[in-house]
Design a protein around this motif. Structure first.
Motif, PDB file in Angstrom:
ATOM      1  N   ARG A   1      11.141   7.305  13.219  1.00 45.63           N
ATOM      2  CA  ARG A   1      11.710   5.849  12.897  1.00 45.63           C
ATOM      3  C   ARG A   1      12.271   5.995  11.397  1.00 45.63           C
ATOM      4  O   ARG A   1      11.683   6.428  10.538  1.00 45.63           O
ATOM      5  N   ILE A   2      13.534   4.936  11.698  1.00 45.41           N
ATOM      6  CA  ILE A   2      14.177   5.007  10.222  1.00 45.41           C
ATOM      7  C   ILE A   2      14.278   3.465   9.946  1.00 45.41           C
ATOM      8  O   ILE A   2      14.401   2.797  11.167  1.00 45.41           O
ATOM      9  N   SER A   3      13.992   2.920   8.862  1.00 43.18           N
ATOM     10  CA  SER A   3      13.567   1.495   8.571  1.00 43.18           C
ATOM     11  C   SER A   3      14.557   1.191   7.415  1.00 43.18           C
ATOM     12  O   SER A   3      14.661   2.034   6.481  1.00 43.18           O
ATOM     13  N   TRP A   4      15.213  -0.032   7.377  1.00 44.77           N
ATOM     14  CA  TRP A   4      15.949  -0.349   6.365  1.00 44.77           C
ATOM     15  C   TRP A   4      15.912  -2.012   5.893  1.00 44.77           C
ATOM     16  O   TRP A   4      16.169  -2.727   6.980  1.00 44.77           O
ATOM     17  N   ASN A   5      15.358  -2.447   4.821  1.00 46.26           N
ATOM     18  CA  ASN A   5      15.573  -3.624   4.629  1.00 46.26           C
ATOM     19  C   ASN A   5      16.608  -4.016   3.614  1.00 46.26           C
ATOM     20  O   ASN A   5      16.415  -3.958   2.410  1.00 46.26           O
ATOM     21  N   PRO A   6      17.708  -4.482   3.967  1.00 49.26           N
ATOM     22  CA  PRO A   6      18.915  -4.551   3.239  1.00 49.26           C
ATOM     23  C   PRO A   6      18.718  -5.620   2.064  1.00 49.26           C
ATOM     24  O   PRO A   6      19.517  -5.708   1.076  1.00 49.26           O
TER      25      PRO A   6
ATOM     26  N   ALA B   1       0.741  -1.198  -0.069  1.00 44.46           N
ATOM     27  CA  ALA B   1      -0.127   0.027   0.094  1.00 44.46           C
ATOM     28  C   ALA B   1       0.873   1.243   0.060  1.00 44.46           C
ATOM     29  O   ALA B   1       0.281   2.156  -0.499  1.00 44.46           O
ATOM     30  N   LEU B   2       2.070   1.172   0.473  1.00 47.68           N
ATOM     31  CA  LEU B   2       2.960   2.417   0.726  1.00 47.68           C
ATOM     32  C   LEU B   2       3.961   2.654  -0.100  1.00 47.68           C
ATOM     33  O   LEU B   2       4.542   3.879  -0.096  1.00 47.68           O
ATOM     34  N   GLY B   3       4.439   1.503  -0.959  1.00 48.25           N
ATOM     35  CA  GLY B   3       5.564   2.000  -1.803  1.00 48.25           C
ATOM     36  C   GLY B   3       5.670   0.848  -3.000  1.00 48.25           C
ATOM     37  O   GLY B   3       4.831  -0.340  -2.929  1.00 48.25           O
ATOM     38  N   ASP B   4       6.663   0.783  -3.629  1.00 47.81           N
ATOM     39  CA  ASP B   4       6.896  -0.201  -4.803  1.00 47.81           C
ATOM     40  C   ASP B   4       7.506  -1.444  -4.077  1.00 47.81           C
ATOM     41  O   ASP B   4       8.921  -1.584  -4.404  1.00 47.81           O
ATOM     42  N   TYR B   5       7.036  -2.154  -3.473  1.00 48.29           N
ATOM     43  CA  TYR B   5       7.576  -3.304  -2.796  1.00 48.29           C
ATOM     44  C   TYR B   5       6.637  -4.550  -2.741  1.00 48.29           C
ATOM     45  O   TYR B   5       5.450  -4.237  -2.628  1.00 48.29           O
ATOM     46  N   ALA B   6       7.000  -5.677  -2.306  1.00 49.41           N
ATOM     47  CA  ALA B   6       5.974  -6.704  -2.152  1.00 49.41           C
ATOM     48  C   ALA B   6       5.241  -6.431  -0.709  1.00 49.41           C
ATOM     49  O   ALA B   6       5.684  -5.960   0.235  1.00 49.41           O
ATOM     50  N   ILE B   7       3.901  -6.724  -0.931  1.00 44.55           N
ATOM     51  CA  ILE B   7       2.878  -6.599   0.225  1.00 44.55           C
ATOM     52  C   ILE B   7       3.369  -7.271   1.371  1.00 44.55           C
ATOM     53  O   ILE B   7       3.109  -6.882   2.552  1.00 44.55           O
ATOM     54  N   ASN B   8       4.175  -8.347   1.347  1.00 39.74           N
ATOM     55  CA  ASN B   8       4.805  -9.091   2.364  1.00 39.74           C
ATOM     56  C   ASN B   8       5.657  -8.362   3.374  1.00 39.74           C
ATOM     57  O   ASN B   8       5.487  -8.595   4.514  1.00 39.74           O
ATOM     58  N   ARG B   9       6.098  -7.353   2.886  1.00 39.72           N
ATOM     59  CA  ARG B   9       7.086  -6.350   3.865  1.00 39.72           C
ATOM     60  C   ARG B   9       6.022  -5.695   4.968  1.00 39.72           C
ATOM     61  O   ARG B   9       6.769  -5.244   5.917  1.00 39.72           O
ATOM     62  N   GLU B  10       5.068  -5.511   4.662  1.00 33.40           N
ATOM     63  CA  GLU B  10       4.031  -4.398   5.507  1.00 33.40           C
ATOM     64  C   GLU B  10       3.371  -5.427   6.706  1.00 33.40           C
ATOM     65  O   GLU B  10       3.072  -6.351   6.574  1.00 33.40           O
ATOM     66  N   ALA B  11       3.825  -4.795   7.951  1.00 36.92           N
ATOM     67  CA  ALA B  11       3.495  -5.620   9.083  1.00 36.92           C
ATOM     68  C   ALA B  11       2.451  -4.507   9.890  1.00 36.92           C
ATOM     69  O   ALA B  11       1.619  -3.850   9.232  1.00 36.92           O
ATOM     70  N   SER B  12       2.449  -4.397  11.368  1.00 35.77           N
ATOM     71  CA  SER B  12       1.563  -3.625  12.013  1.00 35.77           C
ATOM     72  C   SER B  12       1.805  -2.054  11.887  1.00 35.77           C
ATOM     73  O   SER B  12       2.997  -1.859  11.520  1.00 35.77           O
ATOM     74  N   GLY B  13       0.818  -1.247  11.707  1.00 39.53           N
ATOM     75  CA  GLY B  13       0.799   0.006  11.321  1.00 39.53           C
ATOM     76  C   GLY B  13       1.585   0.108  10.368  1.00 39.53           C
ATOM     77  O   GLY B  13       1.275  -0.255   9.171  1.00 39.53           O
ATOM     78  N   THR B  14       2.613   1.125  10.337  1.00 39.02           N
ATOM     79  CA  THR B  14       3.342   1.203   9.037  1.00 39.02           C
ATOM     80  C   THR B  14       4.815   0.659   9.236  1.00 39.02           C
ATOM     81  O   THR B  14       5.727   0.924   8.402  1.00 39.02           O
TER      82      THR B  14
ATOM     83  N   HIS C   1      12.216   5.450  -0.015  1.00 40.06           N
ATOM     84  CA  HIS C   1      13.236   5.392  -1.214  1.00 40.06           C
ATOM     85  C   HIS C   1      13.727   3.926  -1.174  1.00 40.06           C
ATOM     86  O   HIS C   1      14.615   3.349  -0.445  1.00 40.06           O
ATOM     87  N   ARG C   2      13.536   3.363  -2.059  1.00 40.12           N
ATOM     88  CA  ARG C   2      13.875   1.744  -2.493  1.00 40.12           C
ATOM     89  C   ARG C   2      13.509   1.186  -1.163  1.00 40.12           C
ATOM     90  O   ARG C   2      12.557   0.852  -0.706  1.00 40.12           O
ATOM     91  N   ASN C   3      14.731   0.468  -0.509  1.00 50.24           N
ATOM     92  CA  ASN C   3      14.474  -0.346   0.794  1.00 50.24           C
ATOM     93  C   ASN C   3      14.567   0.459   2.037  1.00 50.24           C
ATOM     94  O   ASN C   3      14.950   0.108   2.897  1.00 50.24           O
ATOM     95  N   TRP C   4      14.663   1.857   2.015  1.00 55.91           N
ATOM     96  CA  TRP C   4      14.651   2.737   3.323  1.00 55.91           C
ATOM     97  C   TRP C   4      13.389   3.554   3.733  1.00 55.91           C
ATOM     98  O   TRP C   4      12.691   3.854   2.397  1.00 55.91           O
ATOM     99  N   LYS C   5      12.969   3.455   4.701  1.00 53.59           N
ATOM    100  CA  LYS C   5      11.836   4.585   4.962  1.00 53.59           C
ATOM    101  C   LYS C   5      12.166   5.498   6.309  1.00 53.59           C
ATOM    102  O   LYS C   5      12.498   4.962   7.223  1.00 53.59           O
ATOM    103  N   LEU C   6      11.775   6.722   5.888  1.00 51.67           N
ATOM    104  CA  LEU C   6      11.890   7.626   7.062  1.00 51.67           C
ATOM    105  C   LEU C   6      10.322   8.056   7.522  1.00 51.67           C
ATOM    106  O   LEU C   6       9.718   8.363   6.531  1.00 51.67           O
ATOM    107  N   GLU C   7       9.956   8.184   8.633  1.00 50.41           N
ATOM    108  CA  GLU C   7       8.538   8.448   9.123  1.00 50.41           C
ATOM    109  C   GLU C   7       8.720   9.349  10.302  1.00 50.41           C
ATOM    110  O   GLU C   7       9.570   9.149  11.060  1.00 50.41           O
ATOM    111  N   VAL C   8       7.800  10.046  10.528  1.00 44.38           N
ATOM    112  CA  VAL C   8       7.541  10.881  11.475  1.00 44.38           C
ATOM    113  C   VAL C   8       6.189  10.759  12.144  1.00 44.38           C
ATOM    114  O   VAL C   8       5.138  10.960  11.198  1.00 44.38           O
TER     115      VAL C   8
END
Length: 435
Positions: A273-278, A52-65, A240-247
């Motif tokens: 929060r900063i998130s990274w899926n390498p 829902a939030l970006g160009d990646y597989a839906i499998n990546r999304e968990a609770s909240g954001t 951006h790609r495999n990075w996410k910044l959120e407030v």
């Protein structure tokens, strides 16, 4: 919201789409409904499999954001209803809980969740998502269930809960999100919930693959993920790609003892929060929060919170996986710094069995007597291990039987009140799961 719940209910009762194998993972993935044309089929599959939030597989999304590894299986029953992709997932546990010693007890209760999600594309670059999650836990009573070393929140607005886990609210999440694709791998999003989950910590424990099969709440809950039910959340983020910044701005006060209502929103606290899926197997995050007046019984006390976590998941065999989470959290208040650590892991060798374990260590100043009074910080720990055996009832319903054993570690200063240095606990449970 009526559209979401009605569609999800219809999906649960009447839909039975076949499961297909996703060539990218050795995991069952939902097949698309029969399209009316090749173009409609491509659009439906893209809408179903994309996040829902970006160009990646839906499998990546968990609770909240929050994010989990892309290699995680995506649970739930899926179907297309016009332009909407609908998913519904449910787990209902019947639990008998026993905790040893003078500060323990026993209780039978029901826990679990019903989650529904509806998502559609808007224009060429936009995506809208609606999500609802409900819990049966308020029916267990305000005082929750016995769990040694657990602290946080209140049973009746007067007495703090110590050595007990509070029930979660009936409405765990009612949220909406909108994402706009700036480019193929860049997007902006806004998420709002009443209640919802701000940008802090790893995915909530009941959504973490590494421990979601356990009915026992972690004693690190109020270090890592207790904000997963916040009465008012607005989050803005950039991917951006495999990075996410959120407030996030959110209501810092944790839910009160009235578990069936929705409290008035108040955006008085901040999280980032900063998130990274390498890679497909890893999800990393670091986060910070300034939480205003989280505890109802201590309204003048604010808390600064930090967390960091790493999740590793690898699929194998036919529907099997191994998932591990390592997490650290810190709470800083007028009483000082308190750290909590959690290491949890689950192995599912096949579709029938899941084995899980968790080890925790926290520094707490709320375990002294009288219950809830702040005293000298003491370090306590817990180790639990369990398993569940699932039996398939229909292509999407299963029945499971499981149990867990826990051993708690308390220092000499608390030994007299707990009756021994290593009081034990156990839970037996049965469950029904829609998946």
């Amino acid at each position: 919201m009526r559209l979401l719940l009605a569609t999800a209910a219809a999906a649960a009762l009447f839909a039975a789409p076949a499961l297909a194998q996703d060539p990218g993972h050795d995991m069952p993935m939902p097949a698309q409904p029969q399209p009316t044309s090749d173009m409609a089929g491509m659009s439906g599959m893209r809408s179903m499999m994309s996040a829902a939030l970006g160009d990646y597989a839906i499998n990546r999304e968990a609770s909240g954001t929050s994010w989990q590894p892309d290699a995680s299986p995506h649970a739930g029953l899926h179907l297309m209803q016009g332009p909407w992709m609908v998913m519904v997932h449910a787990t209902i546990d019947g639990v008998y809980d026993w905790q040893q010693g003078p500060r323990g007890g026993d209780k039978a209760f029901v826990s679990g969740m019903l989650m529904a999600m509806a998502k559609r594309e808007v224009g060429d670059r936009g995506t809208v998502q609606l999500r609802a999650m409900l819990s049966p836990e308020p029916f267990m009573g305000k005082s929750g269930f016995p769990e040694l070393l657990q602290t946080g929140e209140t049973a009746n607005g007067v007495t703090p809960l110590v050595d007990r886990q509070h029930p979660h609210d009936l409405f765990m999440e009612l949220s909406g999100a909108y994402a706009y694709r700036l480019a193929r791998q860049d997007s902006l999003f806004v998420y709002a919930g009443l209640p919802g989950e701000p940008a802090f910590g790893p995915p909530a424990f009941m959504h973490r693959l590494s421990i979601m099969d356990s009915p026992e709440a972690p004693i690190t809950h109020h270090w890592l993920d207790s904000t997963h039910i916040s009465m008012g959340v607005v989050t803005a983020g950039y991917i951006h790609r495999n990075w996410k910044l959120e407030v996030s701005r959110f209501r810092g006060r944790e839910p009160d003892q009235h578990r069936f209502d929705i409290e008035a929103p108040k955006l008085d606290s901040t999280a980032a929060r900063i998130s990274w899926n390498p890679s497909a197997n890893w999800a990393l995050q670091a986060s910070w929060a300034d939480q205003k007046s989280p505890e109802q019984l201590e309204p003048d006390e604010n808390i600064r919170r930090w967390s960091a976590s790493a999740i590793y998941t690898v699929p194998f065999g036919h529907g099997g996986y191994w998932s591990t989470t390592a997490a650290w959290g810190r709470r800083t208040s007028a009483h000082g710094d308190l750290d909590g650590y959690a290491l949890e892991s689950a192995v599912r060798p096949n579709l029938d069995w899941t084995i899980f374990a968790r080890a925790e260590r926290v520094a707490s100043d709320e375990l002294a007597l009288p219950p809830g009074a702040h005293g000298p910080a003491v370090t306590v720990g817990k180790v639990s291990v369990g398993a569940v055996r699932d039996f398939s009832l229909t292509p999407h319903w299963s029945f499971g039987v499981g149990g867990l054993y826990a051993i708690n570690f308390v220092p000499g200063a608390l030994r007299a009140s707990y009756g021994r240095s290593e009081p034990q606990g156990a839970m037996g449970f049965v469950r029904f799961k829609l998946d």
